[in-house]
Design a protein around this motif. Sequence first.
Motif, short mmCIF file in Angstrom:
data_model
loop_
_atom_site.label_atom_id
_atom_site.label_comp_id
_atom_site.label_asym_id
_atom_site.label_seq_id
_atom_site.Cartn_x
_atom_site.Cartn_y
_atom_site.Cartn_z
N GLU A 80 0.83 -1.20 0.00
CA GLU A 80 0.00 0.00 0.00
C GLU A 80 0.87 1.26 0.00
O GLU A 80 0.58 2.24 -0.71
N LEU A 81 1.96 1.25 0.77
CA LEU A 81 2.86 2.39 0.83
C LEU A 81 3.47 2.67 -0.53
O LEU A 81 3.50 3.82 -1.00
N ASP A 83 2.36 1.82 -3.51
CA ASP A 83 1.35 2.26 -4.48
C ASP A 83 1.01 3.74 -4.28
O ASP A 83 0.89 4.50 -5.25
N GLN A 84 0.85 4.14 -3.01
CA GLN A 84 0.52 5.55 -2.76
C GLN A 84 1.67 6.48 -3.12
O GLN A 84 1.46 7.59 -3.61
N ARG A 87 1.81 7.08 -6.89
CA ARG A 87 0.80 8.04 -7.31
C ARG A 87 1.22 9.46 -6.92
O ARG A 87 0.99 10.42 -7.66
N LEU A 88 1.83 9.60 -5.75
CA LEU A 88 2.25 10.92 -5.29
C LEU A 88 3.34 11.50 -6.18
O LEU A 88 3.31 12.68 -6.54
N THR A 134 1.51 11.10 3.27
CA THR A 134 1.23 9.89 2.50
C THR A 134 1.71 8.65 3.23
O THR A 134 1.02 7.63 3.27
N SER A 137 -0.71 7.95 6.03
CA SER A 137 -1.97 7.41 5.52
C SER A 137 -1.84 5.94 5.13
O SER A 137 -2.68 5.11 5.46
N ALA A 138 -0.76 5.62 4.41
CA ALA A 138 -0.56 4.25 3.93
C ALA A 138 -0.35 3.27 5.08
O ALA A 138 -0.78 2.11 5.00
#
Length: 414
Positions: A80-81, A83-84, A87-88, A134, A137-138
């Motif tokens: 998840e980290l 992937d985020q 995107r960032l 980010t 959040s992840a």
Amino acid sequence: VPALATERRFAQRLRERLEEEQLLDGRYQLQQVPGGRVALPVLQEKLARLCLPAGMPCELLRIQEPVPCRAARRRTPARELRDQLRRLLGGPWSEELERDVPRAWQRHGDLVLLPEDSFKAAPWERLGSALWETVASALGARRVARRGRVMPDGMRTPSVTLLLGQDGWVEHVDNGIRYTFDVTKCMFSPGNITEKLRVASLPCSGEVLVDLYAGIGYFTLPFLVHAGAAFVHACEWNSHAVEALHRALVLNGVQDRCHVHAGDSRQLELRDVADRVNLGLIPSSEEGWPVACRVLKKDRGGVLHIHHNVETRPAPAPPQTPAPPAERGSPEAAGSGGEAQHPAGHGGKEVLGARLRPEWQRWAEAAAARIRGLLAELHGRPWRTSVLHIEAVKSYAPHVHHLVLDLECRPVLP
């Protein structure tokens, strides 16, 4: 993780309400909590919107170690980290960036402590605070910090940078004991958990104990909370650790059974008070041995728990002689070879299932002789010292083991 606890008969109704208002934290399972109740995880950032129907008894609490749901387990936090972050960045992903993203970290409540080598490449710098938001959040955190090198100041002061959040105070729960500390000023060592569990099981009821290197209470608290020590004198010279220890004593409700001596334990003025002394300092606690001898009760003695790093030569490879079929895997075959079996330690393959090595025994016997001499010189009469146990805590470095010697010390009666 915040959660709402309610009776089982209300659980489904509450869940439907939370799902309807999009307040349920779908990353975690419903969990049983004391009192026959069920806890439903909720989203921290949406707590202010919570509006419960009248007549539904529930209580807001926090789950220290929430159980991930199946979907969350399939999609790991590390994935998840990444992937985020992709995107960032919104640009090409390189091997350098991949190496900079950690695959492991420490978690203390809502704070994530990243490894020292995380996010050091230049592209991360232009992201500013968006990067740390980010990451939080992840990983399901609210605060983010990054470790640096431990300072060589004799107090193992951490070099930690707080990247997101207002302060570094965290709470960590081990074996039902609440530790609290500021990650930017104190270290927490998870590697000695087996020793904390072991001392928690020792029969210390009614005893007075001196902990010469208390830190944030690694061993002081298990002795008080679980082992039943009547009173502990905790010695610590790091002012930040002293503050953390005072807070933890209150958190665990044992502040009336402990006195914290702030300062250098070598200058401790206590004498003739202890049934037991803990010397939890590595690589060596030898400078504290004279103090430990002074604080032991002079008429009856007691037990010393002596920590030390002992170098061990690599064990020679066993001969490849096939065992008869009847002996393979049998209890009788285990432990053959003439060495006493040692309880399993923690912290690496070298320690798990470790035998009592000759170097360990030699160190223990030398320590026992030294302590015996110190006691005889101090009191002007002979003492006897007996090795009760040698515990392998963890591998500290290649061929170096963190050991604890339980040494019984008694005066020889005329």
